[in-house]
Design an enzyme around this catalytic site. Structure first.
Site, PDB file in Angstrom:
ATOM      1  N   VAL A 111     -24.718 -86.627  49.576  1.00 51.83           N
ATOM      2  CA  VAL A 111     -24.633 -87.137  50.775  1.00 51.83           C
ATOM      3  C   VAL A 111     -25.958 -88.306  50.851  1.00 51.83           C
ATOM      4  O   VAL A 111     -27.005 -87.817  50.753  1.00 51.83           O
ATOM      5  CB  VAL A 111     -24.773 -86.332  51.925  1.00 51.83           C
ATOM      6  CG1 VAL A 111     -24.693 -86.946  53.090  1.00 51.83           C
ATOM      7  CG2 VAL A 111     -23.321 -85.175  51.613  1.00 51.83           C
ATOM      8  N   CYS A 112     -25.303 -89.530  51.150  1.00 51.96           N
ATOM      9  CA  CYS A 112     -26.439 -90.340  51.336  1.00 51.96           C
ATOM     10  C   CYS A 112     -26.608 -90.687  52.876  1.00 51.96           C
ATOM     11  O   CYS A 112     -25.872 -91.145  53.657  1.00 51.96           O
ATOM     12  CB  CYS A 112     -26.065 -91.731  50.631  1.00 51.96           C
ATOM     13  SG  CYS A 112     -27.049 -93.059  50.935  1.00 51.96           S
ATOM     14  N   LEU A 113     -27.469 -89.815  53.396  1.00 50.75           N
ATOM     15  CA  LEU A 113     -27.832 -89.956  54.699  1.00 50.75           C
ATOM     16  C   LEU A 113     -29.085 -89.989  55.037  1.00 50.75           C
ATOM     17  O   LEU A 113     -30.126 -89.199  54.769  1.00 50.75           O
ATOM     18  CB  LEU A 113     -27.100 -88.872  55.380  1.00 50.75           C
ATOM     19  CG  LEU A 113     -27.189 -88.672  57.131  1.00 50.75           C
ATOM     20  CD1 LEU A 113     -26.301 -89.812  57.610  1.00 50.75           C
ATOM     21  CD2 LEU A 113     -26.545 -87.324  57.450  1.00 50.75           C
ATOM     22  N   ASN A 122     -20.216 -92.937  51.570  1.00 49.37           N
ATOM     23  CA  ASN A 122     -21.828 -92.744  51.553  1.00 49.37           C
ATOM     24  C   ASN A 122     -21.736 -91.011  51.049  1.00 49.37           C
ATOM     25  O   ASN A 122     -22.789 -90.441  51.141  1.00 49.37           O
ATOM     26  CB  ASN A 122     -22.385 -92.587  52.851  1.00 49.37           C
ATOM     27  CG  ASN A 122     -22.392 -93.982  53.396  1.00 49.37           C
ATOM     28  OD1 ASN A 122     -21.840 -94.049  54.581  1.00 49.37           O
ATOM     29  ND2 ASN A 122     -22.894 -94.866  52.845  1.00 49.37           N
TER      30      ASN A 122
END
Length: 171
Positions: free
Chosen positions: A69-71, A61
């Site tokens: 950042v994939c959050l 991620n």
């Protein structure tokens, strides 16, 4: 608020800075040290901060080239009730402890994690050893070269799709 962290301001301002982030205990990232770029939008805390790893990390991620950042909690469900301590003490540690390979920014890491967990774990540890030691964030060559990193290279709070980082492969 961030007194437990080493924080380095950029351009003597309070809206852009780097934070020294340590991998969470009992994770594959334990012992790793990353420099994380934080950019606060004018509307912060009503709009989420932009967060990006400056030194390399192997994680499904986190985009390997840009550090984006994939959050979801940062990209979609941010609330003014959250603050930067939540980001560094809860959100990022949880991201590293519980990667989500079904929503990847790093397809290679996600694929390896699902197909060969042992090899994935070895590669995470190799990246930590190679790129995430204290000496990698002190006098880091990315310091002072902000022109190489555009605002789009960091999660911007508007979307968590792969399109946000597609095409950012620097030569």
């Amino acid at each position: 608020m961030m007194s437990d962290y080493s924080v380095e301001t950029i351009n003597d301002g309070i809206s852009e800075f780097n934070v020294e982030f340590h991998g969470p205990k009992e994770s594959l990232y334990e012992g790793g040290v990353w420099k994380v770029r934080v950019e606060l939008p004018d509307a912060y805390p009503y709009k989420s901060p932009s967060i990006g790893f400056l030194n390399k990390i192997f994680h499904p991620n986190v985009d390997e080239l840009s550090g984006s950042v994939c959050l979801d909690v940062i990209n979609q469900s941010w609330s003014p009730m959250f603050d930067l301590l939540n980001v560094f003490e809860v959100f990022l540690p949880q991201l590293l402890l519980y990667p989500n390979p079904s929503d990847p920014l790093n397809g290679d890491a996600a694929s390896l994690m699902m197909k060969d967990k042992e090899q994935y774990e070895q590669k995470v540890k190799e990246y930590c050893e190679r790129y995430a030691k204290k000496e990698h964030i002190v006098n880091d060559p990315t310091d002072g070269s902000d022109e190489e990193l555009s605002d789009e290279d960091f999660s911007d709070g508007r979307s968590d799709s792969d399109d946000d980082v597609a095409g950012h492969a620097d030569p």
